[in-house]
Design a protein around this motif. Structure first.
Motif, PDB file in Angstrom:
ATOM      1  N   THR A  21       0.832  -1.214   0.000  1.00 22.12           N
ATOM      2  CA  THR A  21       0.000   0.000   0.000  1.00 22.12           C
ATOM      3  C   THR A  21       0.864   1.261   0.000  1.00 22.12           C
ATOM      4  OG1 THR A  21      -1.729  -1.183   1.197  1.00 22.12           O
ATOM      5  CG2 THR A  21      -1.826   1.214   1.223  1.00 22.12           C
ATOM      6  N   VAL A  22       1.853   1.292   0.897  1.00 22.27           N
ATOM      7  CA  VAL A  22       2.732   2.467   0.960  1.00 22.27           C
ATOM      8  C   VAL A  22       3.507   2.621  -0.342  1.00 22.27           C
ATOM      9  CG1 VAL A  22       4.722   3.469   2.138  1.00 22.27           C
ATOM     10  CG2 VAL A  22       2.906   2.386   3.459  1.00 22.27           C
ATOM     11  N   GLY A  23       4.007   1.502  -0.874  1.00 27.24           N
ATOM     12  CA  GLY A  23       4.752   1.562  -2.134  1.00 27.24           C
ATOM     13  C   GLY A  23       3.910   2.104  -3.273  1.00 27.24           C
ATOM     14  N   LEU A  24       2.645   1.643  -3.365  1.00 25.95           N
ATOM     15  CA  LEU A  24       1.770   2.131  -4.432  1.00 25.95           C
ATOM     16  C   LEU A  24       1.464   3.617  -4.265  1.00 25.95           C
ATOM     17  CD1 LEU A  24      -0.768  -0.825  -4.783  1.00 25.95           C
ATOM     18  CD2 LEU A  24       1.012  -0.159  -6.400  1.00 25.95           C
ATOM     19  N   LEU A  25       1.228   4.035  -3.017  1.00 27.29           N
ATOM     20  CA  LEU A  25       0.947   5.458  -2.788  1.00 27.29           C
ATOM     21  C   LEU A  25       2.142   6.324  -3.150  1.00 27.29           C
ATOM     22  CD1 LEU A  25      -1.003   5.270   0.612  1.00 27.29           C
ATOM     23  CD2 LEU A  25      -1.942   5.707  -1.667  1.00 27.29           C
ATOM     24  N   VAL A  26       3.347   5.897  -2.738  1.00 29.78           N
ATOM     25  CA  VAL A  26       4.549   6.665  -3.068  1.00 29.78           C
ATOM     26  C   VAL A  26       4.787   6.667  -4.575  1.00 29.78           C
ATOM     27  CG1 VAL A  26       7.057   6.769  -2.776  1.00 29.78           C
ATOM     28  CG2 VAL A  26       5.590   6.276  -0.811  1.00 29.78           C
ATOM     29  N   HIS A  27       4.573   5.501  -5.206  1.00 26.18           N
ATOM     30  CA  HIS A  27       4.764   5.417  -6.659  1.00 26.18           C
ATOM     31  C   HIS A  27       3.807   6.362  -7.383  1.00 26.18           C
ATOM     32  CE1 HIS A  27       5.252   3.688 -10.680  1.00 26.18           C
ATOM     33  NE2 HIS A  27       3.936   3.636 -10.738  1.00 26.18           N
ATOM     34  N   ARG A  28       2.535   6.328  -6.998  1.00 29.47           N
ATOM     35  CA  ARG A  28       1.565   7.186  -7.659  1.00 29.47           C
ATOM     36  C   ARG A  28       1.867   8.663  -7.419  1.00 29.47           C
ATOM     37  NH1 ARG A  28      -4.514   5.342  -6.781  1.00 29.47           N
ATOM     38  NH2 ARG A  28      -4.725   7.098  -8.258  1.00 29.47           N
ATOM     39  N   VAL A 126      11.549   7.558 -11.906  1.00 30.00           N
ATOM     40  CA  VAL A 126      10.452   6.781 -11.324  1.00 30.00           C
ATOM     41  C   VAL A 126      10.848   5.320 -11.157  1.00 30.00           C
ATOM     42  CG1 VAL A 126       8.094   5.961 -11.701  1.00 30.00           C
ATOM     43  CG2 VAL A 126       8.659   8.352 -12.160  1.00 30.00           C
ATOM     44  N   ALA A 127      11.543   4.776 -12.173  1.00 25.81           N
ATOM     45  CA  ALA A 127      11.988   3.379 -12.083  1.00 25.81           C
ATOM     46  C   ALA A 127      12.972   3.184 -10.936  1.00 25.81           C
ATOM     47  CB  ALA A 127      12.606   2.947 -13.409  1.00 25.81           C
ATOM     48  N   THR A 132      13.985   1.330  -5.328  1.00 27.74           N
ATOM     49  CA  THR A 132      14.291   1.658  -3.929  1.00 27.74           C
ATOM     50  C   THR A 132      13.133   1.263  -3.012  1.00 27.74           C
ATOM     51  OG1 THR A 132      15.638   3.536  -4.675  1.00 27.74           O
ATOM     52  CG2 THR A 132      14.919   3.533  -2.372  1.00 27.74           C
ATOM     53  N   ILE A 133      11.911   1.546  -3.468  1.00 28.72           N
ATOM     54  CA  ILE A 133      10.734   1.162  -2.668  1.00 28.72           C
ATOM     55  C   ILE A 133      10.668  -0.354  -2.507  1.00 28.72           C
ATOM     56  CG2 ILE A 133       8.206   1.103  -2.673  1.00 28.72           C
ATOM     57  CD1 ILE A 133       8.250   3.822  -4.048  1.00 28.72           C
ATOM     58  N   LEU A 134      10.937  -1.101  -3.593  1.00 28.65           N
ATOM     59  CA  LEU A 134      10.873  -2.560  -3.530  1.00 28.65           C
ATOM     60  C   LEU A 134      11.892  -3.122  -2.557  1.00 28.65           C
ATOM     61  CD1 LEU A 134       9.744  -5.217  -4.587  1.00 28.65           C
ATOM     62  CD2 LEU A 134      11.410  -5.116  -6.451  1.00 28.65           C
ATOM     63  N   ILE A 135      13.135  -2.598  -2.635  1.00 29.19           N
ATOM     64  CA  ILE A 135      14.182  -3.087  -1.721  1.00 29.19           C
ATOM     65  C   ILE A 135      13.836  -2.740  -0.276  1.00 29.19           C
ATOM     66  CG2 ILE A 135      16.602  -2.845  -1.071  1.00 29.19           C
ATOM     67  CD1 ILE A 135      17.217  -2.379  -4.041  1.00 29.19           C
ATOM     68  N   SER A 136      13.401  -1.486  -0.072  1.00 30.71           N
ATOM     69  CA  SER A 136      13.056  -1.061   1.292  1.00 30.71           C
ATOM     70  C   SER A 136      11.879  -1.866   1.844  1.00 30.71           C
ATOM     71  CB  SER A 136      12.722   0.435   1.294  1.00 30.71           C
ATOM     72  OG  SER A 136      13.806   1.203   0.813  1.00 30.71           O
TER      73      SER A 136
END
Length: 406
Positions: A21-28, A126-127, A132-136
């Motif tokens: 959820t956090v990753g999707l929000l940050v990505h968007r 963005v990539a 970074t989000i995925l690793i974190s």
């Protein structure tokens, strides 16, 4: 799935959902920010190009063009209607941000002027942010799961300790206590304290009941002995026989109650010796004085207390004759002793719950106080003997003793 795995799985699932959820929000949010910045840059570039075109009729910079064939059709139609707009779409070398507007006055046809702003750097940013989000997220989920497993293991370990003690209490060890499990204010510690309190109360009540039973039986012993002596002095006759018979039954019941109280208190320690089972059982069966068949298939040396074993065998044989049906068979096969009758069999309540005091189970099993099997089981437990009660498929009750080898 045990509690530890359930907690670990729940923590892992919640951590994963939170991370996604956090990753999707940050990505968007990141994509929206980059798109908005690129859109403003393209629109500002379009304003600059159109201003220069209006002054000198030239299109300068920003990949400006008139009626660019690569312009998205949706944006082209918007510009042809005299509006300005921007749109993220494909370009010759990748994704670009398009901005377009129409120019033309009067009878002149509207020309579509467009500019292109490269979006490749934004895509790479963005990539990189996504990686970074995925690793974190992966690291945070792993750390959270490990912490959850550690916490679950501590809770599970404390609960297992409580369960082991509770099983010991259920098996009759009312001195067992869970003790302190740390964290005196949490629910597990409260459960442990409640179980210990329950065990202490049960131990006290049971001790009081045992003491009461022993005191009553002991106090009845003296007057019953006098009553039996007095009954022997009565003149011969049927009334005298009835009185003597009832007094003997009452005295036998009193002796059984005393024996039950001694078994409950664990007052007598078994005196073990190594003996051949076959000859010993033969003497015991003969001493019962009842018509009982004995079959010794194979003999074995066993370690037992002969006095207690004699009491067990006598009670099982008496129970078979009183509540079962003839013939009653005692069989010795190595260290296994079996007493079988050919009556209606044990009631389901006895097979399910074991012998109960003052309960004979079913009416067809005859009358009695239910103490014979209770005493036999008590002596068997004191000797470490397994007493297994079952019904034979062909009919009849079967009591099986498995003695420890000598």
């Amino acid at each position: 799935m045990n509690l530890r795995r359930q907690i670990a799985a729940t923590v892992a699932l919640v951590s994963f959902l939170v991370a996604v959820t956090v990753g999707l929000l940050v990505h968007r949010a990141s994509v929206a920010q980059h798109v908005e910045q690129s859109r403003k840059s393209a629109e500002n570039a379009l304003d600059s190009v159109l201003s220069g075109y209006a002054r000198n009729g030239d299109l300068v910079g920003w990949n400006a063009a008139v009626d660019d064939p690569g312009l998205p059709a949706e944006l082209r139609r918007l510009a042809e209607r005299g509006h300005r707009g921007s749109l993220l779409g494909p370009g010759a070398d990748g994704t670009v941000m398009w901005a377009a507007g129409g120019i033309g006055t009067g009878a002149q046809p509207v020309q579509v002027v467009s500019v292109r702003v490269d979006y490749a750097d934004d895509e790479r940013a963005v990539a990189q942010l996504d990686r970074t989000i995925l690793i974190s997220a992966t690291l945070s989920v792993a750390v959270t799961v490990l912490a959850g497993v550690f916490a679950a293991d501590r809770i599970s370990s404390r609960l297992r300790t409580a369960a082991v003690t509770a099983r010991s209490i259920a098996q009759g060890d009312l001195t067992a206590r869970i003790g302190s499990l740390g964290r005196p204010r949490d629910e597990v510690a409260e459960l442990a304290a409640a179980v210990d309190s329950m065990s202490a109360v049960l131990s006290t009540k049971l001790a009081n009941e045992q003491r009461f039973t022993a005191d009553v039986a002991h106090e009845l012993r003296t007057p019953l002995t006098g009553l039996l002596t007095a009954a022997e002095l009565l003149p011969p006759g049927r009334p005298t026989e009835l009185v003597q018979g009832r007094v003997r039954v009452l005295r036998s019941l009193t002796e059984d109650l005393l024996e039950v109280s001694r078994l409950d208190a664990g007052a007598d320690r078994p005196e073990l010796s190594v003996v051949p089972l076959g000859p010993v059982v033969a003497r015991m069966v003969a001493a019962t004085g009842s018509p009982t068949e004995l079959l010794v298939e194979s003999d074995a040396q066993v370690s037992t207390d002969v006095r207690r074993l004699d009491r067990i065998v006598a009670n099982l044989v008496a129970n078979a004759h009183r509540h079962g049906g003839a013939p009653v068979l005692v069989r010795v096969d190595g260290a296994t002793l079996t007493v079988r009758d050919h009556g209606p069999g044990f009631p389901e309540a006895i097979l399910r719950e074991g012998p109960q005091r003052f309960r004979t189970g079913a009416r067809e099993r005859g009358h009695g106080h239910g103490l014979g099997l209770t005493i036999a089981q008590g002596h068997a437990e004191a000797l470490g003997i397994t007493l297994h009660l079952r019904n034979d498929p062909a009919g009849g009750a079967v009591a099986e003793l498995r003695l420890p080898p000598g």
